[in-house]
Each structure stands twice: as structure tokens, then as C-alpha cells.
Enzyme design. Structure first.
Site, PDB file in Angstrom:
ATOM      1  N   PRO A  18       0.838  -1.204   0.000  1.00 53.19           N
ATOM      2  CA  PRO A  18       0.000   0.000   0.000  1.00 53.19           C
ATOM      3  C   PRO A  18       0.872   1.253   0.000  1.00 53.19           C
ATOM      4  O   PRO A  18       1.846   1.339   0.732  1.00 53.19           O
ATOM      5  CB  PRO A  18      -0.782  -0.098   1.312  1.00 53.19           C
ATOM      6  CG  PRO A  18      -0.622  -1.491   1.788  1.00 53.19           C
ATOM      7  CD  PRO A  18       0.653  -2.006   1.212  1.00 53.19           C
ATOM      8  N   GLU A  19       0.521   2.202  -0.874  1.00 56.59           N
ATOM      9  CA  GLU A  19       1.257   3.459  -0.944  1.00 56.59           C
ATOM     10  C   GLU A  19       0.344   4.587  -0.444  1.00 56.59           C
ATOM     11  O   GLU A  19      -0.742   4.323   0.054  1.00 56.59           O
ATOM     12  CB  GLU A  19       1.691   3.714  -2.401  1.00 56.59           C
ATOM     13  CG  GLU A  19       2.548   2.580  -2.972  1.00 56.59           C
ATOM     14  CD  GLU A  19       2.961   2.811  -4.421  1.00 56.59           C
ATOM     15  OE1 GLU A  19       3.097   3.984  -4.832  1.00 56.59           O
ATOM     16  OE2 GLU A  19       3.145   1.826  -5.142  1.00 56.59           O
ATOM     17  N   ARG A  22      13.957  -3.235  -8.248  1.00 56.60           N
ATOM     18  CA  ARG A  22      12.509  -3.014  -8.325  1.00 56.60           C
ATOM     19  C   ARG A  22      12.061  -3.034  -9.777  1.00 56.60           C
ATOM     20  O   ARG A  22      12.641  -2.358 -10.629  1.00 56.60           O
ATOM     21  CB  ARG A  22      12.143  -1.646  -7.710  1.00 56.60           C
ATOM     22  CG  ARG A  22      12.685  -1.405  -6.316  1.00 56.60           C
ATOM     23  CD  ARG A  22      12.074  -2.329  -5.295  1.00 56.60           C
ATOM     24  NE  ARG A  22      10.625  -2.195  -5.194  1.00 56.60           N
ATOM     25  CZ  ARG A  22      10.002  -1.335  -4.384  1.00 56.60           C
ATOM     26  NH1 ARG A  22      10.701  -0.539  -3.609  1.00 56.60           N
ATOM     27  NH2 ARG A  22       8.686  -1.284  -4.337  1.00 56.60           N
ATOM     28  N   LYS A  45       3.669   6.393   4.200  1.00 52.77           N
ATOM     29  CA  LYS A  45       2.837   5.186   4.110  1.00 52.77           C
ATOM     30  C   LYS A  45       2.433   4.687   5.485  1.00 52.77           C
ATOM     31  O   LYS A  45       1.990   3.563   5.643  1.00 52.77           O
ATOM     32  CB  LYS A  45       3.612   4.074   3.392  1.00 52.77           C
ATOM     33  CG  LYS A  45       4.073   4.433   1.984  1.00 52.77           C
ATOM     34  CD  LYS A  45       4.925   3.300   1.417  1.00 52.77           C
ATOM     35  CE  LYS A  45       5.682   3.753   0.182  1.00 52.77           C
ATOM     36  NZ  LYS A  45       6.668   2.755  -0.253  1.00 52.77           N
TER      37      LYS A  45
END
Ligand SMILES: [Zn+2]
Length: 275
Positions: free
Chosen positions: A2-3, A265, A60
Site C-alpha cells: 500500500p502506498e 525493483r 505510508k
């Protein structure tokens, strides 16, 4: 993970139901949460009888303020969920903490399949110090001049890494960084210091647009994300590059979206219309 938009959505949902509620019971159901407590932390029982005064987001992370200067710092990490549910709902083995209240039928549960998330039971002053030490400014609060200054002062970083660095700017992760760079028509490998004034402005506007739109659609439900009432978000329907490897670029229609690793990433972009 979740951002900012997902965490913001969760916070808004929790805030509307929990502010003013007094804690009847707070328990950890899994020993790993106790191991993650920091020096000076309180036992969950210390929160019983305390009232929730406010809930907000920083980067976050979720911060819950109780009376008596107690706080709770929550980081959902990869698969964490913080949601309200009816007490009849079965508590599964991935549920690691729960809070019950005197005047609310629903209870608050912390569920986390991969167990990277944490709840820190600390004094509010400790939480604020920890957060300020670890996080840069909020992307929806920073002004354009400060944004440009941050691009210059961390100019040796690639844009993707610059956006992901929580100490430079807080709350942006893998999904939204790719979506911002696509909308700003910038390649993720570009060095932050190489942007022209115009490009820096373009990225700033794309950042604000993507985050604002994602919040209005209650975030992106990719894997485990659900909001405070257990509902999924809808911004994943608006993703233009994230996880769209091999699909034709929705803007230039010249090339297919490709995926490359930057610092480990996965990064998705169009090789044709991002400069
Ligand atoms: Zn393209």
C-alpha cells in the site's frame, strides 16, 4: 505494498468511525508483533480505557492518537491490512492484533499474511520524532520550488529511485512512481539532476494528478489491499504502465510497455514516448 493513496483511504475510513471511541480491549494474537516493539513501548493493555482522539497518515504510515499522549504507529508494509469488521467474522491465522471498543459493534483488526508490517505502541512524541527523522515531506503538501530543489540536491539519483526514497519524499512506491513517470513522459533511468525546469514542473504536476486521482478512486487493489471497511480500490483500472508489460503503449501506440529492474525493483515504462 500500500502506498500513499491506499493508506490515505484507510485513514479516512478509520477516522470517520473511530475518533471518539474508547478502547475496551487491545490484544496481540501473534508473538511477532511483540518482538517488533521498540524500547520504551507500552503493553497493549495500557490502551484499554483510552479514547481515540485523531488518526492521520504520514508517508505510508498510519498514526493513531489516544488520550494520555499514547500513540500507535502502523506500517502495513507488503500485505498488511487494518480494517473494521463485525465481531462475528472469523479471526483467521493471519490476524495478528485486534482492538475492541465500548460503543462500537465493529472491531479493528490488523491482518498481515507476510508479517512484514508492524504496530508500534509508543508515546505520541516518540512516534512523531521517529517519523520526522525517517521521512521527507508529503508530496501533496510540498510546493513546486521545494520539489525542484529536492531534484537538484539529490541529483545523482535515478528518477525511479528518487521517487521511491522515503527520506526525500514520503509515501510514493513502485506503482505510483511508474505511473507518474509515464504521465510526465520521463524515463525512470534519468538522473534527477538532469531535468530541465519544464520537465521538473511536468513531473510535479503528474505526481499531484496521479496521487489525487488515486485517492479519489480509493487506491489500487493489486494484491491484498482493502480499505478500512474491507473494500477494494479502483485506480488499478487507470494504470497505464504498471504491470502492463508487453501491451501496446496507450499513448503513442508505437511500442510495447517494457519492464526493467532498477535497484531490484520492477519498473514499467514505454521505450518510445518517455524521454
Ligand atoms: Zn509510448
Amino acid at each position: 505494498m500500500p502506498e500513499l493513496p491506499e493508506v490515505e483511504t484507510i485513514v479516512r475510513g478509520l477516522k470517520s468511525e473511530l475518533v471518539g471511541q474508547r478502547v475496551r480491549e487491545f490484544v496481540f494474537l501473534s508473538p511477532h508483533l511483540e518482538k517488533k516493539q521498540l524500547p520504551g513501548s507500552f503493553q497493549p493493555a495500557a490502551y484499554e480505557g483510552r479514547k481515540i482522539l485523531d488518526i492521520w497518515r504520514r508517508g505510508k504510515m498510519i498514526i493513531i492518537k489516544f488520550d494520555g499522549q499514547l500513540g500507535l504507529l502502523v506500517h502495513l508494509k507488503m500485505t498488511g491490512q487494518l480494517f473494521l469488521t463485525e465481531p462475528e467474522q472469523r479471526i483467521d491465522r493471519h490476524t495478528h492484533a485486534l482492538l475492541r471498543f465500548y460503543h462500537l459493534k465493529k472491531e479493528l483488526r490488523f491482518r498481515d499474511i507476510r508479517k512484514f508490517g508492524f504496530l508500534n505502541c509508543l508515546a505520541l512524541t516518540q512516534i512523531e520524532a521517529k517519523v520526522d527523522q525517517n521521512l521527507g515531506p508529503e508530496p501533496l503538501e510540498i510546493d513546486l520550488a521545494s520539489w525542484k530543489w529536492l531534484l537538484k540536491t539529490h541529483g545523482q539519483k535515478r528518477l525511479k529511485n528518487w521517487l521511491l526514497d522515503q527520506k526525500i519524499i514520503a509515501g510514493i512506491g513502485n506503482i505510483y512512481s511508474d505511473e507518474m513517470l509515464f504521465r510526465a513522459r520521463l524515463k525512470p533511468f534519468r538522473l534527477a539532476g538532469s531535468l530541465t525546469d519544464q520537465e521538473a514542473t511536468r513531473l510535479y504536476r503528474a505526481m499531484r494528478r496521479v496521487l489525487t486521482e488515486a485517492i479519489s478512486l480509493k487506491g489500487s487493489s493489486i494484491s491484498d489491499y482493502v480499505d478500512a471497511s474491507g473494500e477494494k480500490g479502483r485506480f488499478q483500472e487507470r494504470h497505464r504502465v504498471y504491470a502492463r508489460e508487453g501491451q501496446l503503449c496507450p499513448r503513442c501506440r508505437q511500442e510495447k510497455i517494457i519492464r526493467k529492474k532498477i535497484n531490484g525493483r520492477s519498473t514499467f515504462f514505454c521505450p518510445s514516448c518517455q524521454d
